[in-house]
Write a protein that holds these residues in place. Structure first.
Motif, mmCIF file in Angstrom:
data_model
loop_
_atom_site.group_PDB
_atom_site.id
_atom_site.type_symbol
_atom_site.label_atom_id
_atom_site.label_comp_id
_atom_site.label_asym_id
_atom_site.label_seq_id
_atom_site.Cartn_x
_atom_site.Cartn_y
_atom_site.Cartn_z
ATOM 1 N N ARG A 137 66.594 49.134 21.312
ATOM 2 C CA ARG A 137 67.818 48.443 20.950
ATOM 3 C C ARG A 137 67.515 47.026 20.475
ATOM 4 N N GLY A 138 68.116 46.654 19.347
ATOM 5 C CA GLY A 138 67.929 45.309 18.810
ATOM 6 C C GLY A 138 66.847 45.194 17.771
ATOM 7 N N SER A 139 66.108 46.288 17.493
ATOM 8 C CA SER A 139 65.023 46.213 16.521
ATOM 9 C C SER A 139 65.536 45.804 15.144
ATOM 10 N N LEU A 140 66.627 46.422 14.714
ATOM 11 C CA LEU A 140 67.169 46.115 13.394
ATOM 12 C C LEU A 140 67.562 44.657 13.291
ATOM 13 N N LEU A 141 68.247 44.133 14.299
ATOM 14 C CA LEU A 141 68.666 42.747 14.260
ATOM 15 C C LEU A 141 67.474 41.809 14.204
ATOM 16 N N GLU A 142 66.423 42.110 14.953
ATOM 17 C CA GLU A 142 65.249 41.245 14.951
ATOM 18 C C GLU A 142 64.608 41.188 13.568
ATOM 19 N N VAL A 143 64.519 42.335 12.900
ATOM 20 C CA VAL A 143 63.936 42.369 11.563
ATOM 21 C C VAL A 143 64.806 41.573 10.590
ATOM 22 N N VAL A 144 66.114 41.815 10.617
ATOM 23 C CA VAL A 144 67.034 41.104 9.720
ATOM 24 C C VAL A 144 67.003 39.609 10.006
ATOM 25 N N GLN A 145 66.892 39.253 11.272
ATOM 26 C CA GLN A 145 66.863 37.852 11.659
ATOM 27 C C GLN A 145 65.637 37.156 11.085
ATOM 28 N N VAL A 146 64.486 37.825 11.110
ATOM 29 C CA VAL A 146 63.267 37.242 10.554
ATOM 30 C C VAL A 146 63.410 37.034 9.055
ATOM 31 N N LEU A 147 63.920 38.037 8.347
ATOM 32 C CA LEU A 147 64.110 37.907 6.906
ATOM 33 C C LEU A 147 65.060 36.759 6.581
ATOM 34 N N THR A 148 66.120 36.643 7.357
ATOM 35 C CA THR A 148 67.102 35.575 7.135
ATOM 36 C C THR A 148 66.494 34.208 7.385
ATOM 37 N N ASP A 149 65.723 34.080 8.459
ATOM 38 C CA ASP A 149 65.095 32.801 8.771
ATOM 39 C C ASP A 149 64.074 32.387 7.720
ATOM 40 N N MET A 150 63.546 33.360 6.974
ATOM 41 C CA MET A 150 62.605 33.052 5.900
ATOM 42 C C MET A 150 63.317 32.794 4.575
ATOM 43 N N ASN A 151 64.664 32.738 4.622
ATOM 44 C CA ASN A 151 65.482 32.467 3.441
ATOM 45 C C ASN A 151 65.312 33.514 2.352
ATOM 46 N N LEU A 152 65.084 34.753 2.759
ATOM 47 C CA LEU A 152 65.006 35.857 1.814
ATOM 48 C C LEU A 152 66.381 36.496 1.664
#
Length: 451
Positions: A47-62
């Protein structure tokens, strides 16, 4: 108890072992797609894997242009088509390396990655969380109190929605530059801020919290506003008609497969997928399949979800609540005010002075992003007049002259300049063209084919 059943603690340890034995596999492909970088992530699921991946992409301004999600069972596979802020592929070697490192084995310990805020180590700031009823001049009063208490604001983010305000502020001691850990001083800061937040008109309870922990600002802001029930509409609360006409959310049960299907369509903007996935996750739902398409002025998102207990939505009240919460998640970051950008040498009391000038000239701040790097302050404010209307150009110029023409700039944000959808009603991504990445997932049996 059944003699063949497994104790819960052993089950948890087994899941951890599976994750350690199957770390996320990440591939970054810059050749198969003409306009975007394709990132594929697959791993043992939790649980939460998808959010963690999306969060990383967002923090990298992608910017996520397309996404295909499948996490039914014990495994997940996600495919993201991303570009940089300028709509270009991520061709630089260091960017590719960062993607692979961020989404590799370290994705499982994402919170350990949040070690700095505004360029400052986590141990050198104290976190303050605030929620309360929004009103003109509130932010000015908050920053004035912090300046009076010899607190330097290292970074901050402020959101307003439905007459509610939430903010996460990182401060340190004006003299030492370190976090504030004296219990008496922290209690005084909390008491004075709470007094200001409550004011004389707050019909709902205000709240403050002080800690030395580092938090992810934007996810925490979603959680704060959700806990404050900003998705509820009260008589007298402001919501622009044009905004309602731009956003469509439908929630229906897919009876045959036991899913609830969430469809969302609205003008595209940065971080939209993060906002929706964050809200779905924090509402205790799990995304099993999903498709996101955001290659034009509009964004389309479709998610197949279940509650954590494994069941789809079971009542009309719950269905309406999910719709309202997703609408709120989108609108919290959608503003029609003028964007002002302030860049100057940082000093204690800078934010207090600037927001006081805004207040004295009849401006109210509806959103703020405050960052510092070394001794440089880089602050963004979205402002309207006290009635929520656009600010007159002569007022903005008068404020710029008072603060400094080279220090305060007017920026064209474009977040709310997208045209509204031409059609209303229910919709589905099944009617849109399917790319080769989605066909690949269908062939593997990781996504339900559409007719």
């Amino acid at each position: 108890m059944d003699c063949w059943s497994t104790p819960l603690h052993l089950d948890d340890e087994f899941k951890k072992l599976v994750i350690r034995m199957n770390p996320p596999r990440v591939t970054v492909d810059n050749t198969s797609n003409r306009t975007a970088t394709v990132i594929k992530v697959d791993s043992a699921n939790r649980r939460g894997s998808l959010l963690e991946v999306v969060q990383v992409l967002t923090d990298m301004n992608l910017i996520v242009r397309r996404a295909y999600i499948s996490s039914d069972g014990e495994w997940f596979m996600d495919v993201f088509h991303v570009t940089d802020q300028n709509g270009k592929k991520c061709l630089e070697d260091d960017v590719v390396d960062r993607i692979q490192q961020s989404l590799g084995p370290r994705v499982r310990s994402f919170r350990s990655m949040r070690r700095s805020v505004g360029g400052q180590p986590a141990l050198e700031h104290t976190t303050i969380e605030l929620t309360g009823r929004d009103r003109p001049g509130l932010l000015s009063e908050v920053f004035a109190i912090l300046a009076d208490l010899k607190c330097n604001v290292v970074a901050a983010e402020v959101w307003t929605h439905n007459s509610r305000m939430a903010s996460v502020v990182y401060i340190n001691d004006e003299t030492t530059g370190l976090s504030i850990d004296n219990p008496d001083r922290l209690a005084k800061i909390e008491q004075l801020l709470l007094y200001v937040l409550k004011g004389n008109i707050d019909k709902k309870s205000a709240n403050t919290a002080v800690s030395v922990d580092s938090t992810h600002k934007e996810r925490r802001l979603h959680q704060l506003m959700y806990a404050d029930r900003d998705y509820d509409i009260y008589e007298g609360d402001y919501m622009a008609t044009s905004d309602r006409n731009k956003l469509f959310v439908t929630v229906d049960n897919f009876i045959d497969k036991g899913y609830t299907v969430v469809n969302l369509r609205c003008p595209d903007r940065p971080k939209l997928i993060f906002d929706t996935v964050c809200t779905i996750t924090d509402m205790q739902y799990v995304v099993y399949h999903g498709t996101v398409i955001a290659e034009g002025p509009e964004a389309y998102q479709e998610y197949y979800i279940r509650h954590m207990d494994g069941y789809p939505i079971s009542s009309e009240a719950e269905r309406q609540r999910v719709i309202r919460c997703l609408e709120a998640a989108v609108r919290r970051r959608t503003y029609e005010g003028i964007k002002l950008e302030l860049c100057s040498e940082d000093r204690v009391g800078l934010l207090s002075d600037v927001t006081r000038i805004f207040r004295e000239n009849g401006l109210t701040v509806i959103r703020a992003e405050v960052t510092t790097s070394s001794s440089q302050a880089m602050n963004i404010f979205y402002v309207t007049d006290v009635s929520g209307n656009p600010v007159k150009s002569e007022t903005i110029e008068a404020i710029r002259k008072e603060i400094g023409l080279t220090i305060l700039q007017v920026k064209d944000d474009g977040v709310c300049s997208k045209s509204p959808p031409k059609e209303s009603g229910k919709f589905s991504l099944s009617h849109l063209f399917r790319s080769s990445s989605e066909k690949f997932l269908c062939n593997l049996g990781l996504m339900k084919p559409y007719s």
